[in-house]
Enzyme design. Structure first.
Site, mmCIF file in Angstrom:
data_model
loop_
_atom_site.group_PDB
_atom_site.id
_atom_site.type_symbol
_atom_site.label_atom_id
_atom_site.label_comp_id
_atom_site.label_asym_id
_atom_site.label_seq_id
_atom_site.Cartn_x
_atom_site.Cartn_y
_atom_site.Cartn_z
ATOM 1 N N LYS A 1 -2.579 12.340 15.574
ATOM 2 C CA LYS A 1 -3.784 13.174 15.484
ATOM 3 C C LYS A 1 -4.656 13.003 16.732
ATOM 4 O O LYS A 1 -5.072 13.976 17.344
ATOM 5 C CB LYS A 1 -4.594 12.816 14.224
ATOM 6 C CG LYS A 1 -3.837 13.047 12.918
ATOM 7 C CD LYS A 1 -4.683 12.734 11.689
ATOM 8 C CE LYS A 1 -5.120 11.289 11.581
ATOM 9 N NZ LYS A 1 -4.002 10.324 11.425
ATOM 10 N N ARG B 1 -10.570 12.878 4.427
ATOM 11 C CA ARG B 1 -9.508 11.954 4.036
ATOM 12 C C ARG B 1 -9.445 11.772 2.529
ATOM 13 O O ARG B 1 -8.577 11.046 2.037
ATOM 14 C CB ARG B 1 -9.786 10.604 4.663
ATOM 15 C CG ARG B 1 -8.819 10.183 5.767
ATOM 16 C CD ARG B 1 -9.307 8.848 6.317
ATOM 17 N NE ARG B 1 -8.325 8.114 7.031
ATOM 18 C CZ ARG B 1 -8.249 8.075 8.365
ATOM 19 N NH1 ARG B 1 -9.050 8.801 9.100
ATOM 20 N NH2 ARG B 1 -7.360 7.315 8.937
ATOM 21 N N ARG C 1 0.852 0.785 19.290
ATOM 22 C CA ARG C 1 -0.255 1.580 19.836
ATOM 23 C C ARG C 1 -1.188 0.720 20.695
ATOM 24 O O ARG C 1 -1.534 -0.386 20.321
ATOM 25 C CB ARG C 1 -1.058 2.217 18.687
ATOM 26 C CG ARG C 1 -2.356 2.876 19.152
ATOM 27 C CD ARG C 1 -2.870 3.900 18.199
ATOM 28 N NE ARG C 1 -3.288 3.341 16.908
ATOM 29 C CZ ARG C 1 -3.731 4.086 15.898
ATOM 30 N NH1 ARG C 1 -3.794 5.394 16.013
ATOM 31 N NH2 ARG C 1 -4.082 3.522 14.770
ATOM 32 N N ARG D 1 -5.771 -2.284 18.518
ATOM 33 C CA ARG D 1 -6.811 -2.237 17.492
ATOM 34 C C ARG D 1 -6.615 -3.357 16.466
ATOM 35 O O ARG D 1 -5.493 -3.675 16.104
ATOM 36 C CB ARG D 1 -6.743 -0.877 16.783
ATOM 37 C CG ARG D 1 -7.796 0.092 17.270
ATOM 38 C CD ARG D 1 -7.526 1.490 16.801
ATOM 39 N NE ARG D 1 -7.417 1.614 15.345
ATOM 40 C CZ ARG D 1 -7.261 2.786 14.730
ATOM 41 N NH1 ARG D 1 -7.190 3.894 15.427
ATOM 42 N NH2 ARG D 1 -7.159 2.836 13.425
ATOM 43 N N ARG E 1 -2.972 0.810 4.803
ATOM 44 C CA ARG E 1 -3.471 2.121 5.213
ATOM 45 C C ARG E 1 -2.503 3.225 4.802
ATOM 46 O O ARG E 1 -2.927 4.314 4.398
ATOM 47 C CB ARG E 1 -3.708 2.150 6.730
ATOM 48 C CG ARG E 1 -5.020 1.451 7.130
ATOM 49 C CD ARG E 1 -5.016 0.951 8.551
ATOM 50 N NE ARG E 1 -4.839 1.988 9.545
ATOM 51 C CZ ARG E 1 -4.304 1.783 10.745
ATOM 52 N NH1 ARG E 1 -3.873 0.585 11.094
ATOM 53 N NH2 ARG E 1 -4.186 2.773 11.592
HETATM 54 P P1 ADP Z 1 -5.737 6.230 12.309
HETATM 55 O O1 ADP Z 1 -5.814 6.681 13.747
HETATM 56 O O2 ADP Z 1 -4.816 5.078 12.136
HETATM 57 O O3 ADP Z 1 -5.466 7.377 11.379
HETATM 58 P P2 ADP Z 1 -8.612 6.183 12.240
HETATM 59 O O4 ADP Z 1 -9.007 5.751 13.604
HETATM 60 O O5 ADP Z 1 -8.712 7.612 11.906
HETATM 61 O O6 ADP Z 1 -7.160 5.626 11.929
HETATM 62 O O7 ADP Z 1 -9.467 5.369 11.164
HETATM 63 C C1 ADP Z 1 -9.577 3.968 11.217
HETATM 64 C C2 ADP Z 1 -10.294 3.486 9.959
HETATM 65 O O8 ADP Z 1 -11.613 4.036 9.893
HETATM 66 C C3 ADP Z 1 -9.630 3.882 8.650
HETATM 67 O O9 ADP Z 1 -8.600 2.989 8.267
HETATM 68 C C4 ADP Z 1 -10.820 3.853 7.679
HETATM 69 O O10 ADP Z 1 -11.156 2.528 7.309
HETATM 70 C C5 ADP Z 1 -11.947 4.382 8.552
HETATM 71 N N1 ADP Z 1 -12.068 5.853 8.449
HETATM 72 C C6 ADP Z 1 -11.846 6.757 9.451
HETATM 73 N N2 ADP Z 1 -12.048 8.007 8.994
HETATM 74 C C7 ADP Z 1 -12.394 7.898 7.685
HETATM 75 C C8 ADP Z 1 -12.721 8.828 6.662
HETATM 76 N N3 ADP Z 1 -12.719 10.166 6.878
HETATM 77 N N4 ADP Z 1 -13.015 8.346 5.432
HETATM 78 C C9 ADP Z 1 -13.042 7.032 5.191
HETATM 79 N N5 ADP Z 1 -12.735 6.102 6.095
HETATM 80 C C10 ADP Z 1 -12.424 6.517 7.349
HETATM 81 P P1 ADP Z 2 -3.224 8.959 14.799
HETATM 82 O O1 ADP Z 2 -4.519 9.349 15.493
HETATM 83 O O2 ADP Z 2 -2.695 10.041 13.925
HETATM 84 O O3 ADP Z 2 -3.317 7.657 14.099
HETATM 85 P P2 ADP Z 2 -2.232 8.444 17.512
HETATM 86 O O4 ADP Z 2 -2.465 9.692 18.277
HETATM 87 O O5 ADP Z 2 -3.163 7.307 17.740
HETATM 88 O O6 ADP Z 2 -2.122 8.785 15.931
HETATM 89 O O7 ADP Z 2 -0.737 7.965 17.790
HETATM 90 C C1 ADP Z 2 -0.250 6.741 17.240
HETATM 91 C C2 ADP Z 2 0.682 6.058 18.233
HETATM 92 O O8 ADP Z 2 1.877 6.829 18.367
HETATM 93 C C3 ADP Z 2 0.107 5.935 19.647
HETATM 94 O O9 ADP Z 2 0.555 4.716 20.194
HETATM 95 C C4 ADP Z 2 0.698 7.123 20.390
HETATM 96 O O10 ADP Z 2 0.838 6.871 21.782
HETATM 97 C C5 ADP Z 2 2.049 7.263 19.717
HETATM 98 N N1 ADP Z 2 2.531 8.651 19.641
HETATM 99 C C6 ADP Z 2 1.820 9.795 19.510
HETATM 100 N N2 ADP Z 2 2.620 10.888 19.484
HETATM 101 C C7 ADP Z 2 3.884 10.413 19.579
HETATM 102 C C8 ADP Z 2 5.192 11.044 19.607
HETATM 103 N N3 ADP Z 2 5.340 12.368 19.521
HETATM 104 N N4 ADP Z 2 6.269 10.243 19.705
HETATM 105 C C9 ADP Z 2 6.141 8.890 19.811
HETATM 106 N N5 ADP Z 2 4.956 8.243 19.784
HETATM 107 C C10 ADP Z 2 3.835 8.989 19.675
#
Ligand code: ADP
Ligand code: ADP
Ligand code: ZN
Length: 214
Positions: A14, A89, A128, A161, A172
């Protein structure tokens, strides 16, 4: 008004894709995760409350994130559109978003559902790495920086992270299934949802997304 929701499990890409959309379409990425981490870093009262949930891989309470998003959507840079990354979410968050967009006279044009097999998510999240300087995202294996541990764009050191640890990732992913996956059905009825296979080359995935948005 190009209002976009990016749905998908942790690690689906994302953030990676949101940055590309933001750059091409000149609309802001609204990442609740980034905003919450910033509040934690600043040591605000809200940040202190959120931290305990985030460290355990749980979700921050709905009222808190809904408040953050509602404020953010009123900023001038959201006038032409916005990309919601990591929000909503939960069903109550989605219902609140419906109310807030109506109230602010904004519109969600498309809900992009990024689909990745569960076994790949763990590998993506464990590897990541994030730039604390500019927010760029890397992966030690799938998307490595040119110089190990250093951002290509700004040279800042990359970090892992706190919540990208195997145990926390597992929690998660369980919470995603329980709390967030039901949103797919919630949006199915709206006719706005578009599924995107989000494995393979990052730029190829983006090309598919850009086509949907054009
Ligand atoms: P990821 O990239 O792994 O999807 P995020 O960076 O979006 O994780 O979120 C990290 C953490 O922040 C989540 O595990 C949660 O604890 C909190 N968080 C983020 N967005 C939301 C949301 N919309 N509702 C509740 N908690 C959230
Ligand atoms: P989210 O925001 O949904 O949690 P991220 O954009 O942070 O996801 O991506 C999670 C991890 O996967 C990062 O380390 C990123 O560089 C890697 N990643 C993203 N897209 C791809 C892909 N198409 N193939 C392999 N790895 C990817
Ligand atoms: Zn950087």
């Amino acid at each position: 008004m190009l209002g976009i929701i990016l749905l998908g499990p942790p690690g689906a890409g994302k953030g990676t894709q949101a940055k590309k959309i933001a750059a091409q379409f000149s609309i802001p990425q609204i990442s609740t995760g980034d905003m919450l981490r910033e509040a934690v870093k600043q040591g605000t009262e809200m940040g202190r409350q959120a931290k305990s949930f985030m460290d355990q891989g749980g979700l921050v309470p709905d009222e808190v994130v809904i408040g953050i998003v509602k404020d953010r959507l009123q900023a001038p840079d959201c006038a032409k559109g916005f990309i919601l990354d990591g929000f909503p979410r939960t069903i109550p968050q989605a219902e609140a978003l419906d109310r807030v967009t109506k109230e602010l006279n904004k519109e969600i044009r498309v809900v992009l559902s990024l689909e990745v097999d569960e076994k790949e998510l763990m590998e993506r999240l464990c590897g990541r790495r994030t730039c604390t300087g500019c927010g760029a995202m890397y992966h030690v294996k799938f998307n490595p920086p040119k110089a190990a541990g250093k951002c290509d764009k700004c040279g800042t050191a990359l970090i892992q992270r706190d919540d990208d640890k195997e145990e926390t990732i597992r929690t998660r992913l369980v919470n995603y299934k329980k709390m967030t996956e039901p949103l797919l059905r919630y949006y199915q009825g709206s006719g706005k949802i578009r599924s995107v296979r989000a494995t393979g080359d990052i730029d190829a995935i983006y090309a598919g997304i850009a086509k949907i948005l054009q």
